[in-house]
Every structure is written in structure tokens, then in C-alpha cells.
Design an enzyme around this catalytic site. Structure first.
Site, PDB file in Angstrom:
ATOM      1  N   PHE A  99     -10.471   3.649  -8.884  1.00  0.00           N
ATOM      2  CA  PHE A  99      -9.294   4.457  -8.545  1.00  0.00           C
ATOM      3  C   PHE A  99      -9.609   5.944  -8.613  1.00  0.00           C
ATOM      4  CE2 PHE A  99      -8.023   0.552 -10.797  1.00  0.00           C
ATOM      5  CZ  PHE A  99      -7.577  -0.155  -9.696  1.00  0.00           C
ATOM      6  N   ILE A 130     -15.524  -1.568  -4.883  1.00  0.00           N
ATOM      7  CA  ILE A 130     -14.794  -1.496  -6.150  1.00  0.00           C
ATOM      8  C   ILE A 130     -13.553  -2.371  -6.158  1.00  0.00           C
ATOM      9  CG2 ILE A 130     -15.665   0.815  -6.590  1.00  0.00           C
ATOM     10  CD1 ILE A 130     -12.937   1.931  -5.809  1.00  0.00           C
ATOM     11  N   ILE A 175      -6.636  -3.232  11.980  1.00  0.00           N
ATOM     12  CA  ILE A 175      -6.886  -3.843  10.676  1.00  0.00           C
ATOM     13  C   ILE A 175      -8.079  -4.789  10.815  1.00  0.00           C
ATOM     14  CG2 ILE A 175      -5.922  -5.296   8.854  1.00  0.00           C
ATOM     15  CD1 ILE A 175      -4.610  -2.505   9.136  1.00  0.00           C
ATOM     16  N   LYS A 211      -6.294  -9.897   5.360  1.00  0.00           N
ATOM     17  CA  LYS A 211      -5.956 -10.421   4.037  1.00  0.00           C
ATOM     18  C   LYS A 211      -6.244  -9.387   2.940  1.00  0.00           C
ATOM     19  CE  LYS A 211      -6.476 -14.971   1.955  1.00  0.00           C
ATOM     20  NZ  LYS A 211      -7.039 -16.297   2.214  1.00  0.00           N
ATOM     21  N   THR A 212      -7.433  -8.806   2.975  1.00  0.00           N
ATOM     22  CA  THR A 212      -7.765  -7.838   1.930  1.00  0.00           C
ATOM     23  C   THR A 212      -7.003  -6.528   2.151  1.00  0.00           C
ATOM     24  OG1 THR A 212      -9.758  -7.245   3.171  1.00  0.00           O
ATOM     25  CG2 THR A 212     -10.020  -8.806   1.370  1.00  0.00           C
ATOM     26  N   GLN A 259      -4.604  -4.542  -0.541  1.00  0.00           N
ATOM     27  CA  GLN A 259      -4.595  -3.125  -0.908  1.00  0.00           C
ATOM     28  C   GLN A 259      -3.179  -2.577  -0.876  1.00  0.00           C
ATOM     29  OE1 GLN A 259      -7.636  -0.229  -0.250  1.00  0.00           O
ATOM     30  NE2 GLN A 259      -8.444  -1.500   1.380  1.00  0.00           N
ATOM     31  N   LYS A 302      -8.706   2.937  10.642  1.00  0.00           N
ATOM     32  CA  LYS A 302      -8.548   4.061   9.728  1.00  0.00           C
ATOM     33  C   LYS A 302      -8.477   3.537   8.294  1.00  0.00           C
ATOM     34  CE  LYS A 302      -4.937   5.849  12.147  1.00  0.00           C
ATOM     35  NZ  LYS A 302      -3.971   6.848  12.702  1.00  0.00           N
ATOM     36  N   GLU A 337      -5.546   4.725   0.056  1.00  0.00           N
ATOM     37  CA  GLU A 337      -4.735   5.825  -0.484  1.00  0.00           C
ATOM     38  C   GLU A 337      -3.279   5.722  -0.010  1.00  0.00           C
ATOM     39  OE1 GLU A 337      -6.789   7.444  -2.480  1.00  0.00           O
ATOM     40  OE2 GLU A 337      -8.661   6.862  -1.520  1.00  0.00           O
TER      41      GLU A 337
END
Lengths: 211, 744
Positions: free
Chosen positions: B243, B469, B631, B635-636, B640, B703, B707
């Protein structure tokens, strides 16, 4: 798995009779009450001998189906025993204070925080860690469900979440998403995979497979 | 598959490792003869050590050394440097203090390491550390930013901004002025920070690190120890969350490396949770003032946005807190100002959604306040000030589908149920409110490299030094390679997180799919090119065909117009005596990138329930919409987004690191008292992806995501609390006491 190897042993002077004497005479308590004596003890190198009172004690415990005959310091936590001595590093340290659940394992079927459990208290017990959940390379239904629902991101809290989730169902605390959220709240996930974890647990619960 | 096609969801490629305990994080590695480090921290926030008694610790069983400012082994690349970070340029204006770990008796912040104890077991090191005793000459410490806002200095490199008239706010028909505060927040990844350092020779070093960039750690250590980076091997395949706190090499890591060299054994440091609050950065306490003017038609006349944040006395930390205000809305008169105050505190570092999340809370709260003053729906107010071009840089956005995001999010949350009059919706004992907010973050494309190896058996290996991460980098890279080469997902292996692999930027700034993904795309495209050349050359099985008449899928190259005319990749490679096709590509943004403003956008919607008797706020429903290009891994990516919601709920409602300013010390530096969101705080979340490719950023049209998942969320909650109660809380977190104070 290797027996408890104590790299520090070589640095000490084995002195069993001295150790026994110290233990039997409660010399530790006496020293604690008499600071000048303690200071003198340190000056004469006694503290090393005192500390040998914390020398390894025998521990017999079954971990992931294997009986372990160990010799450990009584101050060692179950978490550090698993990680640092038995190299079962799937169980994670997140806080060492029982506040995050990353170290959740099963002791005699109950979920516990391994960091709050002195290893000596597991004498004669059966411990299951994340490494012991899959059987014969076949993932446990909860492990499958975590993959299916993406119940993780970085993966660090995951072993603890899974061990806790299995116990949550076995305890009968997975009747609704709301109940699961309450009974899983001791397992923190900073990536924030909670919604997916709850889905995974409900999926396993509703799937009816044996957990 | 091209960027015109949506990608199917696939399981996380490292999922099995993570659910079986097989994923090794830095502290899971075991080295022969490894010893353990424990840090002893200072008990004051400012002053000087007057005595340091390490004798008892030295004599404790198993102790191999106690290192303080009196005997810390040299760090040659640091020891002659003054001011600012050891591995960066000195700040302007110059800092009055220099912090080089264990180099001076001077104390610059509470918890500053005063000793590192090394012993042969963790328990012995911990016990010995408890025997280190220090006395201090204590000085009065300044740790409370709220008392020193007026003392802000302009940091180098981040000038004030203005366009239009500076005083336009004074003449606007409808005006607003409000101050918004966010407290100290701490990253607190679940994995504790630390390092495992092993000198494999006099000048060669192996490091298992908790870092968001192995190349960054490699370079920092090379500089510190004046070594060729080639002599330093850094490994971080798995990282238990970062993070932002892993975006630099922290002084205690370097100290452990120096001590390992001196002791001649591999050393492991795992810090404790309370040290995570002081030694690896935090989101800084920030006070913001927004002045906003609008006309009666709901058009913005002016916005001014001033932010003041804390930093350390020895380093300047800055972030882009006020940037969103410059370009988010069509507004002719805009000014921003950013200041920092040097306090007796440890230095902050970017925390997810960094300054933008701080700034978005203020701006998006103010937009809601102004909409209310204008009797406008908050979405309608934003639409009346919508801009299709970037007003800061006067150039087009590369892509922006924010209107669609507003509409889809509003439908999903049930925005039509919202009542404009606050406090007018009730369910039983609970007040109900709806709120929304916008998030935005730069979509970067940094330089990166990757290698792809296609074997004759049809399997593919991808390699890059990048770390994963948690966002699912490995999974996204797999999908990108699959789309180019048609290799089945399960036959693709990704190797990452190691300096022996092609260089990559640190994982941060939501930039990795764009940066490393492009390099993977290029490397795989080069392999595809090579396969086609082999097939169409004279004597080849598809001789004479044009490249664009061929399709590569599932290990078979076939001619589109000639059914049955095909060759397998294996046959093709065997016919040419190839066992592997190996391509490495460096990739970076093209010149077109500069002609556009390239941003990812998000919209967050929440429904909150507020108990008027207790002041408790619950987020009952959350919808997050991402406009972040194509995208790659649905799934991931969704994970996020839900992670951003959980982080946002913590930021909005519970997270605050509290200092007792008499001592300059945290009083809640643990997980029992610093409340990150838990299962019970987080509802089921709906994520919506606009999923339209950006034509400029990279060949995948993707993109960033990490964040924007957080940026803006706290504002949506504050706005919903206002809608539920009529009470505006401008100081995060929105705890029951603040809600009650206003309700009573």
C-alpha cells in the site's frame, strides 16, 4: 521434520545440576526481589546460567498428523515454534498479540491464535496448520472456494482466514453472511477481500461438502 | 483476442500457492546459521541519548551483538551524506537535521531505533532487547500539526498553481469555505516489515525483502554499500501487502545488512506491529481549506484548495494532495497551494491513493456541500461542470467515460431513492442516506522490460523483476500473453519478483499492468512475429501467406481463408530445429502520450445507515465504478475495487493513529486500537467496470486500477452521512462522537 535445533547451545556451559538447583530453590524469584544480588549475578556472568533455567523442555505434540517429539524453551509460542523451528511457514505473524488472526491454526479442532498460545500448552494435542488442510494433494473445499471467489489478494492473511473459515462452519456459525461476518471478524485482511471471503465461506457451507 | 474484446475472468495464477501456505514471503525463507535482530526504539520524541547501557543485553544468552550509535558498522555510501534521505537528493530548503540510523545520540522521533540486538534465536534477541536501557536529555517535541498549520513551508518542486482570477471566489453568487482534516493513517499491511540479509561473499549480497520493487532495493543497497548492483540479488516473489510503505528502502533494512556483514551470519529482522507505525511511513495528517464559488445555474466560478501536511524534521515528504482540483471540473478560476510542516515525527510515505485520496475527500465533500447550497442533485452538479478536456493542461483526455460511470453507479445503488432533504429517510431506528464521490488518478506508463520464452512443447514462460504485492500482476500478465499468443492460460508460467529477471519499475502508482504488461505484450508479439516468419517463408507449411491472413490460437497457426491449412507451433519449431523462441523487450510510452491527459476515473456510491441514538455509521451498500480502460483480468480487478471499498470504509469511519502530544507517542499503535475495517464493517459490494479500451496509453488499452479503488470513497461516505443526518463531518474518521456531537 528436524528436531528442535538450538544454535545457541554451543554458547552455553551445560550445567544440569546448577539448573535444577536454580529451579528447585526458586532462585529466580529471590533474585528478582533482591536487585543488588541480581546485579552481582550479572557481573559474575550468572545471568547466562539463570537463563538456562529457561532451557528446553520436552514437548510431544501431533502436527498435521505427524507426532513430534520436541525440546523447546517454555517461552516459545506455538507460532514461533511452527515457523522458526519446524519451518511450517504457512502460518503467518501479523501482530503477535492475538489481534489479527493471521496465525490461526486448529488445536484439537478449535481455532486458536498461535501467537497467544505457548507451545508447551499443546502437550498431547493435535495441531493442524494450513499445510495440513489439503489431503493427498487434494485441496480442501475451503481452499478451492477461496480460489474460485478470489478470497485474497496479497495472500498473507489467507492461511489464517481459511483455518478460521473451516472452524467457523464446523462451529455452526455460518448460517448467514451476517453471522459469518461476525464470526470472522477476528481475521483481518488489509487488502480488503472480505466480501469475496464471505462468498467463499457461504459457497462451501451451502455446497454441503464435509469440512 | 484484441483490445476490442472483453476478457474472461480467470482464477488468480498464484492462488494455489496462497491457499496452501506454499507462498514464501521474505520471513519464510530459512538460511543456514541465521540469527535474529530486534530493534529497540527511543522512548522520547526529541532530545539526546545521555547514556546507553547495553552490558546486560550483551551478556544475555545467545547474544551475538548489540549495535548502537557507538558501534554501528559503517554504511559507506551514507555516512558522509548530510540532510534529507540518504538515497535521494537533499531537500530544499535544507533540513536542519540528518537522520542516518544509529549514527548519532540525537533523537528525532519517538520510536527511533537506538539499538539493534542480534541473537541466535528470536526469543533470546527479544529478551536481550528488553535489557537495553537508555537515559535521555529530553527537549520539548512538536508533533501536533493542528497547532502549527501556519508554519507551513513551500517544499521544493511543488509550486503554487493558479489560473484565472485569484479573488473570483469573493464575487461569486454562492460561496463556500470549509476546512477538512484527515488524521494520520498507517498502511498496516498484514505482513510485518523487515528483511533477511545474507552476505554470500565479501562483496556479494542476497536479500529477501519486503519491497514493492526489487530493482529499487537493489539500487538503494548498491548505493549504501558502494557496490555494483550486479553484486546484489534481491528476491520478493510474494509480499504481504504494501500500500506504498514498500516504495523505499527503510534505514533499518540497511542497518541490518551492515550488521550482517559485520557478524558474518545471515540476519533476519521482523519488526513488531507497533514499529509499523513509526518506522515504515504513514499517510500524513493533513489540513485542507477549500473555497468554492458557483453561480445560480450551478456552474463553478472558482475553487481554491490549500493543503498543509506534516513531515519529519529530517526529510521532506510531499504528495499530490491538491492536484485533482486543477483538472477535475470545468472551472475558470482555480488556485492551489501545498505546504509542509516539519515536526518531531518520522517521515510519511505514499499510502494507497496517496495525496489524491486526501485531496479527493476535501474536494468531493465540498462539491456535495455546494450542490446542497444550490439545491442541486450532487450528480447533476458534477455534470453541469463536466469537462471533456483537461482544463489544467488544455489538452484532451485520452479517454473519459465518467458520465457513463455516474449513470451506471446511480442505477446500481438505487440513487432514485435518495431524498434531497437530509434526514428524511428512515428504516426502523436507522437514518438512511446516500452519497457519491468521484476519484481520479494519473494513468502512467513507465519503462519496463520483460522476457517471454515459448517452448516447443507449447508452454510459455514470462519473466520480469516486478513484484506482485497483491493486485494480481501475474494473472494480468498471463492474460496479456494469452491474448497475443493464444497459449492456454494453464500453460503459461510467470516468474517475477527477482533481480535476476528483466528490469521493471516498482509496483506502485497503479502503473504495472500498463508498464510491464506492455513489455510482455511486445515480447509475445515478437514471438508471434517469429512464428509467422517461420511459417510463411519459402518451404514453410504456410509459405506465401500474408501475416494478417493467419490466426494463432491454442498452439496452432492457421490460414483464415483455407480451412484445414494449419501448422502447430510444435511442428513449426521442430521443423526449424528450435527448442525455444526467446524474446526480451523494453517498452515505454510513445510520443503521443504527451499530447493527452491520461487518467483513470472512478465513482463511488454508498448507502449508509446512521443510528441517531448512538451515532454509529454503517456502510450498508457500496457500488464502485471504474473507468480504467480495458480490464485485463476482470476477477482480480474486481478484487482491487472491493479492496478499495474496505480501505475506504476504514479511512472514512475508523482509522486514526492517535498521538499523545505530551510525549509525541502513539497511544493506539496496535490492531486492537487502530481500527482497520474488519469483516463486520464491510457489506457485499457491487463493482462495475466500464471496460472500454483507452486508445492512447498502451497496446492493451488498459489503465490503472489500484488507486482509484480508494480515491474518493471517504468523501462518498461523508456525503451519505450528511444526507442521512444533515450533519457534515469534515474531520475524518467519522466516529460516533462526532456524529453525536452534531446531532445532540
Amino acid at each position: 521434520m528436524a528436531q528442535n535445533e538450538h544454535p545457541g547451545d554451543a554458547l552455553e556451559t551445560p550445567d544440569a545440576s546448577r539448573r535444577n538447583f536454580l529451579k528447585q530453590s526458586s532462585a529466580l524469584a529471590a533474585l528478582a526481589l533482591a536487585p543488588p544480588v541480581a546485579v552481582k549475578a550479572i557481573d559474575t556472568g550468572w545471568d547466562q546460567k539463570i537463563a538456562t533455567a529457561f532451557d528446553p523442555l520436552p514437548l510431544q505434540v501431533t502436527i498435521n498428523g505427524t507426532m513430534q517429539n520436541l525440546s523447546i524453551e517454555p517461552r516459545v509460542t506455538l507460532l514461533d515454534l511452527l515457523r522458526e523451528q519446524l519451518h511450517l511457514t504457512g502460518t503467518k505473524k501479523g501482530c503477535d498479540h492475538g489481534q489479527c488472526g493471521a496465525c490461526t491454526v486448529h488445536v484439537d479442532g478449535q481455532r486458536v491464535n498461535a501467537c497467544l498460545t505457548l507451545a508447551m500448552t499443546t502437550e498431547g494435542s493435535t495441531v493442524t496448520t494450513i499445510e495440513g488442510l489439503a489431503q493427498d494433494n487434494q485441496l480442501h473445499p475451503m481452499q478451492e472456494a477461496f480460489i474460485k471467489h478470489d478470497g485474497f489478494q496479497c495472500g498473507y492473511c489467507t492461511p489464517g482466514q481459511i483455518m478460521s473459515a473451516v472452524a467457523c462452519i464446523r462451529e455452526g456459525h455460518a448460517s448467514s453472511p451476517e453471522e459469518v461476518r461476525e464470526y470472522m471478524s477476528g481475521n483481518l485482511c488489509r487488502c480488503g477481500a472480505y466480501a469475496n471471503i464471505v462468498e467463499a465461506i457461504m459457497d462451501v457451507k451451502q455446497g454441503g461438502k464435509k469440512v | 483476442m484484441t483490445k476490442d474484446t472483453k476478457n474472461p475472468p480467470i482464477d488468480r495464477v498464484d492462488g494455489r500457492m496462497k491457499v496452501t501456505g506454499g507462498a514464501n514471503y521474505f520471513a519464510d525463507f530459512e538460511l543456514p546459521n541465521m540469527a535474529y535482530c530486534v530493534i529497540v526504539g527511543s522512548e522520547i520524541a526529541r532530545g539526546t541519548i545521555t547514556s546507553l547501557d547495553t552490558k546486560k543485553a550483551q551478556g544475555a544468552p545467545g547474544v551475538l551483538g548489540v549495535f548502537t550509535h557507538q558501534n554501528r558498522p559503517p554504511i559507506p555510501g551514507w555516512d558522509a551524506t548530510v540532510g534529507g534521505p540518504a538515497d535521494g537528493p537533499p531537500p530544499k530548503p535544507k533540513t536542519e537535521e540528518t537522520y542516518r540510523i544509529l549514527s548519532s545520540p540525537k533523537i528525532l522521533f519517538d520510536g527511533q531505533p537506538i539499538a539493534i540486538v542480534v541473537a541466535d534465536t528470536y526469543e533470546r534477541a527479544t529478551y536481550a532487547a528488553s535489557l537495553v536501557k537508555a537515559t535521555y536529555a529530553k527537549q520539548a517535541a512538536r508533533t501536533d500539526l493542528s497547532k502549527h498549520v501556519a508554519e507551513g513551508i513551500a517544499p521544493g518542486g511543488s509550486g503554487d498553481y493558479s489560473r484565472g482570477k485569484a479573488d473570483a471566489h469573493q464575487t461569486a453568487p454562492v460561496t463556500l469555505e470549509a476546512q477538512y482534516t484527515i488524521p494520520i493513517e498507517v498502511h498496516n499491511p498484514m505482513e510485518l516489515h523487515g528483511i533477511l540479509a545474507h552476505w554470500t561473499g565479501p562483496d556479494t549480497l542476497m536479500i529477501y525483502a519486503k519491497t514493492q520493487g526489487v530493482n529499487a532495493t537493489q539500487n538503494a543497497m548498491a548505493q549504501a554499500f558502494k557496490l555494483d548492483p550486479k553484486n546484489i540479488h534481491v528476491h520478493t516473489e510474494f509480499m504481504g501487502g504494501g500500500f506504498g510503505m514498500g516504495l523505499r528502502t527503510w534505514p533499518q533494512e540497511t542497518a541490518v545488512v551492515a550488521i550482517a556483514r559485520k557478524i558474518g551470519r545471515p540476519l533476519k529482522l521482523v519488526m513488531n506491529r507497533s514499529q509499523m507505525f513509526t518506522l515504515v511511513g504513514h499517510r500524513p495528517y493533513t489540513v485542507q481549506t477549500i473555497r468554492m464559488g458557483a453561480d445560480q445555474t450551478g456552474k463553478l466560478v472558482s475553487i481554491s484548495h490549500a493543503a498543509t501536511a506534516e513531515t519529519a524534521r529530517y526529510e521532506d515528504f510531499t504528495e499530490a494532495t491538491v492536484n485533482m482540483t486543477k483538472f477535475m471540473y470545468a472551472c475558470p478560476n482555480v488556485s492551489t497551494r501545498y505546504r509542509i510542516v516539519r515536526l518531531d515525527r518520522s517521515v510519511p510515505i505514499w499510502m494507497r491513493g496517496p495525496g489524491e485520496a486526501t485531496g479527493a475527500f476535501a474536494l468531493e465533500s465540498a462539491m456535495d456541500e455546494m450542490a446542497h447550497k444550490l439545491n442541486l442533485d450532487p450528480i447533476e452538479f458534477r455534470l453541469r461542470n463536466y469537462t471533456e478536456t483537461d482544463p489544467e493542461h488544455n489538452r484532451p483526455y485520452s479517454s473519459k467515460h465518467l458520465k457513463e460511470a455516474y449513470q451506471k453507479g446511480a442505477e446500481a445503488i438505487g440513487w432514485s431513492n435518495r431524498k434531497p432533504q437530509p434526514g428524511s429517510l428512515r428504516e426502523g431506528n436507522w437514518l438512511i442516506g446516500y452519497g457519491m464521490s468521484t476519484g481520479v488518478f494519473n494513468a502512467f506508463r513507465w519503462e519496463a522490460s520483460a522476457r517471454a520464452l515459448l517452448k516447443a512443447d507449447g508452454s510459455l514462460t514470462l519473466q520480469s523483476a516486478v513484484t506482485d504485492i497483491g493486485p494480481g500482476t501475474g494473472t494480468a500478465l498471463t492474460m496479456i500473453a494469452h491474448n497475443v499468443l493464444g497459449v492456454p492460460v494453464e500453460r503459461i508460467k510467470v516468474e517475477y519478483g527477482d533481480t535476476s529477471l528483466p528490469k521493471a519499475p516498482s509496483q506502485g502508482g497503479s502503473a504495472i499492468v500498463s508498464a510491464v504488461g506492455s513489455a510482455v505484450f511486445d515480447a509475445c508479439t515478437a514471438i508471434k512475429q517469429a512464428l509467422i516468419e517461420l511459417a510463411v517463408k519459402d518451404g514453410g507449411s504456410l509459405a506465401g501467406r500474408q501475416a494478417d491472413e493467419l490466426t494463432l490460437a491454442d498452439g496452432i497457426l492457421s490460414a483464415d481463408k483455407e480451412p484445414g491449412k494449419k501448422v502447430t507451433v510444435s511442428e513449426l519449431m521442430q521443423a526449424n530445429n528450435l527448442t525455444v523462441i526467446d524474446r526480451t523487450k523494453e517498452s515505454k510510452a510513445g510520443p503521443d502520450h504527451q499530447k493527452y491527459s491520461v487518467y483513470s476515473f472512478s465513482v463511488h456510491f454508498v448507502q449508509v445507515r446512521v443510528n441517531p441514538m448512538t451515532g454509529v455509521v454503517r456502510v450498508a451498500k457500496a457500488v464502485s465504478v471504474a473507468d480504467s480502460g480495458r480490464i485485463i483480468s476482470p476477477k482480480t480487478a474486481a478484487s482491487q475495487m472491493i479492496g478499495g471499498v474496505a480501505g475506504g470504509i476504514g479511512m472514512a469511519l475508523t482509522e486514526e493513529a492517535v498521538i499523545d502530544h505530551r510525549f509525541g507517542r502513539f497511544v493506539n499503535n496496535n490492531f486492537a486500537d487502530y481500527h482497520v475495517a474488519v469483516h463486520a464493517d464491510v457489506p457485499a459490494i457491487e463493482t462495475i467496470m466500464i471496460d472500454k479500451p483507452d486508445p492512447i496509453i498502451n497496446p492493451m488499452g488498459a489503465k490503472g486500477m489500484g488507486e482509484i479503488a480508494l480515491i474518493g470513497f471517504a468523501g462518498a461516505v461523508a456525503n451519505a452521512v450528511f444526507n442521512a443526518t444533515g450533519q457534515r463531518v469534515r474531520h475524518l474518521p467519522i466516529t460516533p462522537d462526532k456524529v453525536m456531537q452534531k446531532l445532540v
